[in-house]
Design an enzyme around this catalytic site. Structure first.
Site, PDB file in Angstrom:
ATOM      1  N   ASN A 157       0.799  -1.229   0.000  1.00  0.00           N
ATOM      2  CA  ASN A 157       0.000   0.000   0.000  1.00  0.00           C
ATOM      3  C   ASN A 157       0.836   1.285   0.000  1.00  0.00           C
ATOM      4  O   ASN A 157       0.410   2.300  -0.540  1.00  0.00           O
ATOM      5  CB  ASN A 157      -1.011   0.009   1.143  1.00  0.00           C
ATOM      6  CG  ASN A 157      -0.382  -0.243   2.493  1.00  0.00           C
ATOM      7  OD1 ASN A 157       0.729  -0.775   2.610  1.00  0.00           O
ATOM      8  ND2 ASN A 157      -1.084   0.137   3.548  1.00  0.00           N
ATOM      9  N   LYS A 203      12.316  -7.321   2.122  1.00  0.00           N
ATOM     10  CA  LYS A 203      11.534  -8.038   1.117  1.00  0.00           C
ATOM     11  C   LYS A 203      10.230  -7.264   0.921  1.00  0.00           C
ATOM     12  O   LYS A 203       9.318  -7.359   1.716  1.00  0.00           O
ATOM     13  CB  LYS A 203      11.246  -9.468   1.576  1.00  0.00           C
ATOM     14  CG  LYS A 203      11.034 -10.469   0.409  1.00  0.00           C
ATOM     15  CD  LYS A 203       9.817 -10.195  -0.446  1.00  0.00           C
ATOM     16  CE  LYS A 203       8.540 -10.679   0.209  1.00  0.00           C
ATOM     17  NZ  LYS A 203       7.357 -10.521  -0.727  1.00  0.00           N
ATOM     18  N   PRO A 204      10.139  -6.446  -0.147  1.00  0.00           N
ATOM     19  CA  PRO A 204       8.897  -5.724  -0.392  1.00  0.00           C
ATOM     20  C   PRO A 204       7.842  -6.646  -0.995  1.00  0.00           C
ATOM     21  O   PRO A 204       8.136  -7.755  -1.448  1.00  0.00           O
ATOM     22  CB  PRO A 204       9.326  -4.654  -1.397  1.00  0.00           C
ATOM     23  CG  PRO A 204      10.436  -5.309  -2.165  1.00  0.00           C
ATOM     24  CD  PRO A 204      11.156  -6.186  -1.165  1.00  0.00           C
ATOM     25  N   SER A 264      -1.048  -8.804   6.528  1.00  0.00           N
ATOM     26  CA  SER A 264      -2.305  -9.394   6.985  1.00  0.00           C
ATOM     27  C   SER A 264      -2.134 -10.134   8.301  1.00  0.00           C
ATOM     28  O   SER A 264      -1.038 -10.635   8.623  1.00  0.00           O
ATOM     29  CB  SER A 264      -2.837 -10.367   5.934  1.00  0.00           C
ATOM     30  OG  SER A 264      -2.039 -11.538   5.890  1.00  0.00           O
ATOM     31  N   GLU A 282       2.876  -5.684  12.608  1.00  0.00           N
ATOM     32  CA  GLU A 282       1.841  -4.663  12.469  1.00  0.00           C
ATOM     33  C   GLU A 282       0.855  -5.200  11.457  1.00  0.00           C
ATOM     34  O   GLU A 282       1.167  -5.358  10.280  1.00  0.00           O
ATOM     35  CB  GLU A 282       2.460  -3.344  12.011  1.00  0.00           C
ATOM     36  CG  GLU A 282       1.586  -2.143  12.354  1.00  0.00           C
ATOM     37  CD  GLU A 282       0.863  -1.584  11.169  1.00  0.00           C
ATOM     38  OE1 GLU A 282      -0.217  -2.129  10.843  1.00  0.00           O
ATOM     39  OE2 GLU A 282       1.349  -0.632  10.570  1.00  0.00           O
ATOM     40  N   LEU A 283      -0.373  -5.505  11.926  1.00  0.00           N
ATOM     41  CA  LEU A 283      -1.301  -6.312  11.133  1.00  0.00           C
ATOM     42  C   LEU A 283      -2.554  -5.522  10.764  1.00  0.00           C
ATOM     43  O   LEU A 283      -2.504  -4.314  10.581  1.00  0.00           O
ATOM     44  CB  LEU A 283      -1.615  -7.594  11.910  1.00  0.00           C
ATOM     45  CG  LEU A 283      -0.374  -8.385  12.377  1.00  0.00           C
ATOM     46  CD1 LEU A 283      -0.767  -9.589  13.210  1.00  0.00           C
ATOM     47  CD2 LEU A 283       0.490  -8.793  11.191  1.00  0.00           C
ATOM     48  N   CYS A 337      -3.683   0.748   6.770  1.00  0.00           N
ATOM     49  CA  CYS A 337      -3.976  -0.074   7.945  1.00  0.00           C
ATOM     50  C   CYS A 337      -4.820   0.682   8.959  1.00  0.00           C
ATOM     51  O   CYS A 337      -5.591   0.078   9.705  1.00  0.00           O
ATOM     52  CB  CYS A 337      -2.679  -0.577   8.584  1.00  0.00           C
ATOM     53  SG  CYS A 337      -1.535   0.742   9.057  1.00  0.00           S
ATOM     54  N   GLU A 396     -11.867  -6.701   7.854  1.00  0.00           N
ATOM     55  CA  GLU A 396     -11.092  -5.618   7.257  1.00  0.00           C
ATOM     56  C   GLU A 396     -11.413  -5.557   5.765  1.00  0.00           C
ATOM     57  O   GLU A 396     -11.305  -6.548   5.052  1.00  0.00           O
ATOM     58  CB  GLU A 396      -9.604  -5.850   7.463  1.00  0.00           C
ATOM     59  CG  GLU A 396      -8.751  -4.694   6.950  1.00  0.00           C
ATOM     60  CD  GLU A 396      -7.270  -4.883   7.229  1.00  0.00           C
ATOM     61  OE1 GLU A 396      -6.591  -3.877   7.494  1.00  0.00           O
ATOM     62  OE2 GLU A 396      -6.803  -6.031   7.181  1.00  0.00           O
TER      63      GLU A 396
END
Length: 508
Positions: free
Chosen positions: A137, A160-161, A210, A231-232, A265, A362
């Protein structure tokens, strides 16, 4: 070598290619980083600052090009694409200039007079290699959020994007190389296998994405006794109280729900409005959302909302809206995909409830479900009725009331009469509760110390004897004296002066 195509979601056009880094290649990359990390740590925070500020200069000088690359892989509006480098520049300056202070040795005060025999020192030593895995995002800002504090701490970093948007991360690595910085930052590209290898070989794992994937990473790290931070997902509520400035609340919530097409997020994904102002607020919110311009920008800024990242994300948004309407919800604006590509019209839903996926799950898209509540208490109860707890907002004309409500919400951050404000204040921690994550980022010194191992060092503060009172062989008289002194220093009232039972048994 296998490659991944990178596509513009607005057009489907292939805009670039990246190699698929294999698990063996990841392992070798980590080995190389680990070999160079001690020299990076030895530079000290001030030495590292000089390289980080050179990278900041590079980001400033290349902002236009970075925004163009970012637009090519995300189809963001031009303004949104410019936010990523601006945010990265701000964050980099904060930690580059403050890391020395944040990492300075600490000398805690001893807890009792007896403990003053020692000088106490806490040092902060970085993990050798930090693995960072980021989502699609914010392809430049998301890596920056964690890479910069980790580098400032003295760690080496492997990034690792997302395989959906890897091009901006590759540009960041190019910048690090162009300034001639030490080889302690590298990017690997690929999908699940590449990410799994990063988790396997790094010494610390920072994952953003996720909840389902985060749970798997947490399990793997726990089995390996490897530290991690997650961070989810989020399902952030907004509470609009009857005394709120409704114009500000409508515009703020429209921005909070539609920024980056809702793919944030901490997007506003649920809205609870007190009954006396519900109808007026819905009217104002609908007007604000309906007025948004949607489309694909070039280098000129024409639109407010862009496309969704891919077809899979668009299908989630479509399902949430369609299921809600089928269950009795009403669309006041939007409600369908538009044009070519992965565009979904900014949408407001009313007559919704917590049985609907658009409220319970979500969405990560441009939808705002709005619910009427009887009063503040019901709004708080419904806001807390979620497995997520990332952030929230409260809209009210009474600041004291806003703080009172905020302290009752189960969320890692609450913004009063605003959205996203906590995201731009690096002195505060950003972390989720419940299924929104484990650990936090930033929080001033905590933002670099999270990538460090705290080390406790004690040294004599007074002249030493050949043998301490409690060392072998035991001398009961000396031992009891030491135990009595510990009790006197730590207990309260008359119990401070009670003799240890062993002393009484001796009849002394």
């Amino acid at each position: 070598m296998a490659e991944l195509d990178v596509r513009n979601p607005a057009t489907g056009e292939v805009v670039g290619h990246v190699p698929v880094t294999t698990a063996d290649e990841v392992a070798r990359a980590v080995d190389q980083l680990r070999a160079h990390q001690p020299a990076w740590e030895a530079l000290g925070a001030d030495g590292r600052k000089e390289w980080l500020l050179k990278l900041q200069d590079w980001l400033i000088d290349n902002t236009e090009e970075l925004a163009a690359v970012l637009q090519s892989e995300t189809a963001k509006p031009r303004v949104d694409a410019l936010i990523d480098p601006a945010f990265a520049i701000d964050l980099l300056g904060y930690y580059a200039r403050r890391a020395a202070k944040f990492l300075t040795d600490e000398h805690p005060s001893p807890h009792s007079p007896l403990a003053r025999a020692k000088k106490l020192t806490v040092t902060y030593r970085p993990y050798p290699v930090v693995g960072v895995i980021t989502p699609w995002n914010f392809p430049l800002a998301m890596p920056a959020i964690d890479i910069f504090p980790a580098l400032a701490a003295g760690a080496a970093v492997i990034l690792k994007p997302s395989e959906v948007t890897p091009l901006s991360a590759v540009e960041l690595a190019r910048g690090w190389a162009e300034i001639g910085a030490p080889p302690v930052f590298t990017v690997v590209t690929g999908a699940g296998e590449t990410g799994a290898a990063v988790v396997e070989h790094a010494d610390y794992v920072q994952f953003t994405g996720s909840t389902g994937t985060g749970r798997k990473i947490g399990t793997i790290c726990a089995e390996k006794l490897k530290p991690y931070s997650l961070e989810l997902g989020g399902k952030d509520p907004a509470i609009v109280l009857a005394d709120a400035d409704l114009d500000r609340a409508a515009h703020g919530i429209a921005y909070g729900g539609m920024f980056n097409a809702g793919q944030v997020c901490i997007s506003v994904e649920r809205v609870y409005v007190e009954a006396p102002v519900y109808d007026e607020f819905v009217e104002k919110l609908t007007a604000a959302v309906a007025a948004l311009r949607q489309g694909a920008d070039g280098r000129e800024s024409k639109n407010d909302v862009g496309a969704l990242a891919n077809e899979a994300q668009l299908r989630i948004v479509e399902r949430h809206v369609d299921e809600a309407v089928a269950a009795g919800a009403r669309v006041t604006t939007g409600g369908k995909r538009t044009g070519v590509g992965t565009f979904f019209a900014p949408t407001v839903l009313v007559d919704v409830d917590h049985s609907m996926a658009c409220v319970a799950e979500e969405t990560f898209g441009p939808t705002l479900p709005v619910m009427k509540v009887a009063d503040e208490a019901e709004a708080i109860a419904l806001a807390n009725d979620s497995r997520y707890g990332l952030s929230a907002s409260v809209w009210t004309g009474d600041k004291a009331r806003g703080e009172r409500v905020a302290r009752q919400l189960n969320a890692g951050a609450v913004n009063i009469n605003d959205v996203f404000a906590n995201l731009f204040n690096f002195a505060m921690p950003m972390g989720g509760w419940g299924e929104s994550g484990v650990g936090a980022r930033w929080g001033g010194a905590a933002g670099v110390r999270k990538y460090c191992r705290a080390q406790a060092i004690t040294a004599p503060a007074l002249p030493t004897m050949a043998k301490e009172l409690i060392w072998f062989p035991y001398d009961m008289n000396k031992l009891v004296f030491a135990l009595a002194a510990m009790r006197a220093a730590g207990a309260r009232g008359r119990r401070r002066f009670d003799l240890p039972r062993v002393w009484r048994l001796k009849g002394n």
